[in-house]
Design a protein around this motif. Structure first.
Motif: not given
Ligand SMILES: Cc1cc2nc3c(=O)[nH]c(=O)nc-3n(C[C@H](O)[C@H](O)[C@H](O)COP(=O)(O)OP(=O)(O)OC[C@H]3O[C@@H](n4cnc5c(N)ncnc54)[C@H](O)[C@@H]3O)c2cc1C
Length: 460
Positions: A219-222, A280-284, A290-295, A308-310
């Motif tokens: 899962v990548t968040i920009g 710009f921050l990219l988190v992968q 787990a969904a909670e971690k991404v949220l 953000t964009r997931v």
């Protein structure tokens, strides 16, 4: 003694004094060009060639510069007047993959990505991943203790090296370390050789730890931020929340501008939508987080001011990573740059960006910067308007090193000292550690033939 004639007599075709070949090893990817020309280039085919070269050089008191793939950014593998450049690039066999003990044994010239590809069928993985993994060698990675994008979660090269075979200055072959998971017999000479930049011995074989290949979804968040400081604070918040992403990378406004020009605006818009900003921050996250971690991560980035964009599909994740991966090429496509490499404690990342802005304004030098935000390692690229490192650029870089040290950081997170940072070494180490390190060097290399003038200035 005619050293070149003796080298040729002992090593035959492995030795060349062809001017074009010698010219090529006067530089590396740092762009530094040595004033003088080496005596010879030896392309070792095996351990015996390395031993013969060092025996002869030691007897004659001639410098030997070990060289892997020549992708270094600190001018460590650069050959100057009269030295022998000893390339181990042709020693590139993967000797053993041992899945039962999760290790591999390789020659030093093996390219990092080739080892990784060979491990894939076993479900195994070589974690150290410099951005140069497709072009740099395991020996060079070990000699520089290379880092990369995944260090905060998976460690740097040192964590992956179990044991080494090293040819010493006088030609003796030394074995260090072990094949076991644990092993604490005697001093840890393996760790001492890791990061020693060819100044203590030439690595001719490495036993490296390999890991189960991470599985599951990525899962990548920009996230775009109005200011780079906000992006840096957001990355610190992710660290504090113990979310442990595999990758966390940051780009400042000038880096983004260069990448936009290089990749084209659509590509970034495709991956990120209409959002934009000066940070710009990219988190992968890997291994199906787990969904909670991404949220939680998204919440932290948005609280810090991010749009953000997931992405949960690997292809878009790659597209987002592609923005970061373009960082090396993008500023270089606009002209020459001095690629720097300082590290600060992760909680001081925002202050480090403030320091870069202050240095940029004071010296009138543009400094697009990317950071491995997960581990606090910044790569400020000093733009060389005239194509050369001017005294102003040198003074600006020096000011930045001082700022990094003042923040509790270090002169180099992963590229090494080489030639480019040797004049600052004592500032960070202090006189006692500096003197001890020189004494250690003298124990391994009493005649001072191994990579002379690298790491330590010859005059001090
Ligand atoms: C586009 C690009 C991206 C990069 N990204 C990263 C990154 O993300 N992380 C990172 O850490 N680095 C990065 N680098 C820098 C570089 O790739 C690394 O420092 C790499 O580890 C150097 O490996 P090499 O085989 O090219 O070594 P070389 O450049 O040939 O040598 C580097 C140093 O190691 C010594 N050496 C080489 N082989 C041996 C040996 N067998 N025994 C003893 N000493 C030896 C040399 O004397 C020299 O001091 C990047 C470089 C480029 C061009």
């Amino acid at each position: 003694m005619d050293v070149l004639a003796r080298l040729i007599a002992e090593l035959g075709d492995a030795v060349t004094a062809d001017p074009a070949r010698l010219a090529a090893v006067r530089t590396d990817e740092s762009g530094f060009l040595a004033d003088g020309t080496p005596l010879a280039l030896v392309e070792a085919q095996g351990v015996e060639d390395v031993q013969a070269t060092l025996r002869l050089a030691n007897e004659a008191g001639i410098g030997v510069v070990a060289r892997g793939a020549g992708t270094g950014l600190a001018a460590g593998a650069v050959g100057d007047q009269g030295v022998i450049v000893l390339s181990v690039a042709k020693m590139n066999r993967i000797i053993e993959i041992d899945p039962a003990n999760e290790l591999a044994v390789v020659e030093p010239g093996v390219i990092n990505a080739d080892l990784d590809a060979a491990l894939a069928p076993y479900g195994l993985w070589y974690a150290p991943d410099p951005a140069s993994k497709a072009i740099s060698s395991i020996g060079g990675n070990i000699a520089t203790n290379a880092g990369g994008l995944l260090c905060a979660k998976y460690g740097v090269t040192r964590e992956a090296v179990l044991g080494l075979k090293v040819v010493l200055a006088d030609g003796r072959l030394l074995e260090t370390g072990h094949r076991t998971v644990k092993g604490v017999t005697g001093y840890d000479l393996t760790a001492l050789f890791v990061g020693s930049e060819g100044t203590l011995g030439v690595v001719v074989e490495a036993t490296v730890r390999v890991l189960p290949r991470p599985g599951g979804d990525v899962v990548t968040i920009g996230a775009f931020f109005p200011e780079v400081r906000q992006a840096a604070l957001a990355s610190s918040a992710v660290v504090v929340a113990r979310l442990r992403p595999a990758v966390m990378e940051l780009l400042d406004g000038q880096a983004l501008e260069a990448i936009r020009e290089y990749l084209g605006d659509e590509l970034i818009r495709d991956a990120m939508g209409p959002a934009t900003g000066d940070g710009f921050l990219l988190v992968q996250f890997d291994e199906s987080p787990a969904a909670e971690k991404v949220l939680h991560a998204v919440e932290l980035l948005e609280q810090a001011g991010g749009q953000t964009r997931v992405s949960t599909d690997a292809a878009t994740g790659e597209q987002l990573l592609g923005i970061r991966r373009a960082f090396h090429a993008a500023p270089a496509a606009r002209g020459q740059v001095l690629i720097e490499d300082v590290s600060v404690p992760r909680s001081r990342l925002a202050d480090a960006f403030d320091a870069i802005a202050a240095v940029s304004a004071q010296y009138g030098v543009r400094i697009p910067t990317a950071a491995h935000a997960g581990d606090g390692n910044l790569h400020p690229n000093f733009v060389l308007d005239g194509g050369a490192i001017t005294p102003t650029v040198r003074a600006a870089a020096d000011a930045l090193f001082r700022a990094a040290l003042a923040l509790g950081g270090t002169l180099t997170g992963e590229h090494g000292v080489g030639i480019l940072k040797r004049h600052h070494l004592i500032d960070e180490l202090g006189p006692d550690s500096y003197a001890l390190q020189r004494q250690v060097k003298a124990v391994f290399d009493p005649r001072g033939i191994l990579n002379p003038g690298k790491v330590f200035e010859t005059t001090q």
